[in-house]
Design a protein around this motif. Structure first.
Motif, short mmCIF file in Angstrom:
data_model
loop_
_atom_site.label_atom_id
_atom_site.label_comp_id
_atom_site.label_asym_id
_atom_site.label_seq_id
_atom_site.Cartn_x
_atom_site.Cartn_y
_atom_site.Cartn_z
N GLN A 75 28.15 -19.11 31.78
CA GLN A 75 27.71 -17.92 31.03
C GLN A 75 27.41 -18.33 29.59
N ARG A 76 26.25 -17.97 29.09
CA ARG A 76 25.94 -18.22 27.69
C ARG A 76 26.91 -17.42 26.80
N LYS A 77 27.35 -18.05 25.73
CA LYS A 77 28.33 -17.46 24.81
C LYS A 77 27.76 -17.56 23.40
N ASP A 78 27.43 -16.41 22.80
CA ASP A 78 26.82 -16.39 21.48
C ASP A 78 27.83 -16.23 20.35
N GLY A 79 29.08 -15.91 20.68
CA GLY A 79 30.06 -15.71 19.63
C GLY A 79 31.44 -15.48 20.20
N ALA A 80 32.33 -15.01 19.34
CA ALA A 80 33.71 -14.71 19.72
C ALA A 80 34.09 -13.37 19.13
N SER A 81 34.73 -12.53 19.95
CA SER A 81 35.12 -11.18 19.54
C SER A 81 36.64 -11.08 19.49
N PHE A 82 37.12 -10.28 18.55
CA PHE A 82 38.55 -10.11 18.35
C PHE A 82 38.84 -8.62 18.23
N VAL A 83 39.94 -8.17 18.85
CA VAL A 83 40.26 -6.76 18.86
C VAL A 83 41.77 -6.60 18.76
N THR A 84 42.21 -5.54 18.08
CA THR A 84 43.64 -5.27 17.97
C THR A 84 44.17 -4.69 19.28
N HIS A 85 45.49 -4.59 19.38
CA HIS A 85 46.13 -4.21 20.64
C HIS A 85 45.70 -2.82 21.12
N ASP A 86 45.38 -1.92 20.17
CA ASP A 86 45.00 -0.56 20.54
C ASP A 86 43.50 -0.31 20.41
N GLY A 87 42.73 -1.35 20.07
CA GLY A 87 41.29 -1.20 19.94
C GLY A 87 40.84 -0.56 18.65
N SER A 88 41.75 -0.31 17.72
CA SER A 88 41.38 0.38 16.48
C SER A 88 40.58 -0.50 15.54
N LYS A 89 40.73 -1.81 15.64
CA LYS A 89 39.95 -2.74 14.83
C LYS A 89 39.28 -3.76 15.75
N HIS A 90 38.05 -4.09 15.40
CA HIS A 90 37.26 -5.01 16.22
C HIS A 90 36.33 -5.77 15.30
N VAL A 91 36.17 -7.06 15.55
CA VAL A 91 35.22 -7.86 14.80
C VAL A 91 34.60 -8.89 15.75
N ALA A 92 33.30 -9.10 15.60
CA ALA A 92 32.60 -10.13 16.38
C ALA A 92 32.01 -11.14 15.40
N TYR A 93 32.27 -12.40 15.65
CA TYR A 93 31.70 -13.49 14.87
C TYR A 93 30.63 -14.17 15.71
N ALA A 106 27.23 -21.38 22.81
CA ALA A 106 27.97 -22.33 23.64
C ALA A 106 27.96 -21.76 25.05
N TYR A 107 28.97 -22.12 25.87
CA TYR A 107 29.03 -21.62 27.24
C TYR A 107 30.48 -21.30 27.61
N GLN A 108 30.62 -20.32 28.51
CA GLN A 108 31.85 -20.15 29.27
C GLN A 108 31.64 -20.87 30.60
N VAL A 109 32.63 -21.64 31.03
CA VAL A 109 32.47 -22.43 32.26
C VAL A 109 33.71 -22.28 33.13
N ARG A 110 33.50 -22.29 34.42
CA ARG A 110 34.62 -22.45 35.35
C ARG A 110 35.00 -23.92 35.34
N ARG A 111 36.26 -24.21 35.05
CA ARG A 111 36.64 -25.60 34.88
C ARG A 111 36.62 -26.39 36.18
N ASP A 112 36.76 -25.75 37.32
CA ASP A 112 36.62 -26.52 38.55
C ASP A 112 35.21 -27.11 38.65
N GLU A 113 34.20 -26.33 38.27
CA GLU A 113 32.81 -26.80 38.31
C GLU A 113 32.52 -27.78 37.17
#
Length: 436
Positions: A75-93, A106-113
């Motif tokens: 899966q293509r990966k364009d960034g990284a997202s972060f969220v608090t435990h209750d979803g009240s704060k969210h940021v995407a880099y 970058a990519y998300q990969v299944r490590r077996d493959e």
């Protein structure tokens, strides 16, 4: 048990994961007789499924970038997202926002493959692979490592003599464990429960391809999507909290989800596809990385925490550096001494210091207050993105990381301002090192 037949190789590599297969491909491609000893059958399940952008140039160098991109679950990966435990704060880099020239994905990969593809590439480059063989003991001639005693799939022991051993055994850290060089981080004791799921809610648009890190009580979750819509979900918790929640990984995972409203919302319609796996004792330092006839690469040289997905980057980067040191040493004087491996040792320690500092900062709620409310001042968002992308190898690293150091200074100022009742930014209600 008596040791029978003796084998030999110029370079003996323990472990066929990303570190071992990277080193093997480069060594064999340079004409060095290379032998990999790998105990587990491939393909096999493994965590560490989110790659970083600055891993891609090495995939190009190995000639496997297209292969990795075309794997069934990549899966293509364009960034990284972060969220608090209750979803009240969210940021995407977003990786495209790093210091130029940025690598935008970058990519998300299944490590077996992924791991299977890299090991197959090492074979194509000329490395031999002993599958199902396990190392049992190192052999020394004074301070020089001269080979390994190994056990074949039928239980017979053999000795493999080598000019150099690259220990790429991952978190089992074979050589460090046998020699007493491995020590846990007593203040950072974590355990993880993980499975793959179908039916996980994903955000709309291109953020659906991002890794998401969700804070929880004394820990955090990862959510890593694959191309077929399945998602790897793991809960990383303090060992003490794990013990308080139960012993079976599925019970610990369920209790952590229940205590984390945002993750519970995303998993409300999801079902696990694999039995839950428990990963424990993965935070440790290694006191000796290289010496006469040996070098530890990747996780075998130490590991702290998977929060920023640095594992594959560190594994392949240090393995490539070690391979280059070995190639040059064998050409220069036909052996590999500790001094020959000094560049890899220095690189390993430098990258560990930088990334371990970033990881420790993530467990500081005062740092996280700025992390979740990034200001464009001092180019701090670009500095964070560049670290998240592992842009740490090209010239100018000091300038790029100076903004990160400024952020650490702001976190220290936030700590004092909170004590005085006048925080610089709004504090988080909960973080991975605090209770919700």
């Amino acid at each position: 048990m008596a040791v029978g037949q003796e084998r030999s190789a110029d370079a003996l590599i323990l472990g066929g994961g990303p570190a071992g297969s990277t080193a093997a491909a480069l060594l064999a491609g340079a004409g060095v007789e290379t032998l990999i000893v790998e105990g587990d059958p491939f393909p096999r399940f493994h965590v560490g499924e989110s790659l970083l952008p600055h891993t891609l140039p090495l995939l190009d160098r190995l000639g496997v970038h297209q292969t990795v991109r075309d794997l069934p679950h990549t899966q293509r990966k364009d960034g990284a997202s972060f969220v608090t435990h209750d979803g009240s704060k969210h940021v995407a880099y977003w990786f495209e926002d790093g210091f130029p020239p940025a690598i935008p994905h970058a990519y998300q990969v299944r490590r077996d493959e992924f791991d299977d593809a890299l090991l197959a590439n090492a074979r194509r480059c000329g490395a031999r692979v002993l599958g199902g063989w396990r190392a049992t003991a190192p052999r020394w001639d004074g301070k020089r490592l001269v080979g390994l005693t190994v056990r074949d799939p039928d239980g017979r022991e053999q000795f493999i003599r080598s000019r150099v051993l690259l220990d790429a055994s991952g978190q089992s850290s074979f050589l460090a464990s046998r020699m007493g060089w491995r020590f846990p981080y007593p203040m950072h004791r974590k355990a993880a429960a993980v499975s793959h799921f179908r039916g996980v809610w994903l955000p709309p648009g291109r953020e659906a391809g991002n890794i998401t890190i969700a804070l929880t009580d004394q820990g955090w979750f990862w959510l890593i999507p694959f191309a077929d819509g399945t998602v790897s979900v793991g809960a990383v918790l303090d060992v003490e909290r794990w013990r308080a929640l139960g012993s079976a990984p599925e019970d610990v995972f369920a209790a952590a989800v229940e205590a984390t409203p945002e993750v519970a919302r995303r998993l409300a319609g999801a079902a696990p596809l694999l039995p839950f796996a428990a990963i424990q004792n993965f935070s440790y330092r290694v006191m000796q990385v290289g010496g006469d006839g040996y070098c530890l690469v990747g996780d075998a040289a130490g590991f702290l925490d998977p929060v920023f997905s640095t594992g594959v980057f560190l594994a392949t980067t240090t393995a490539a550096a070690a391979a280059q040191d070995v190639i040059e040493a064998l050409a220069r004087h036909g052996r590999v001494d500790a001094a020959d491996l000094a560049p890899t040792t220095a690189l390993t320690r430098s990258l560990q210091r930088l990334f371990f500092s970033f990881i420790r900062a993530y467990y500081d709620p005062h740092f996280l207050a700025f992390f979740f409310s990034p200001s464009g001042a001092l180019e701090i968002p670009a500095a964070i993105v560049s670290l998240l992308a592992a842009d740490v190898l090209r010239p100018g690293r000091w300038r790029r990381t100076s903004r990160y150091r400024a952020l650490l200074a702001l976190a220290r100022a936030q700590r004092w301002s909170v004590r005085l009742g006048r925080p610089l930014v709004e504090p988080l209600a909960a973080g991975p090192a605090s209770r919700a």
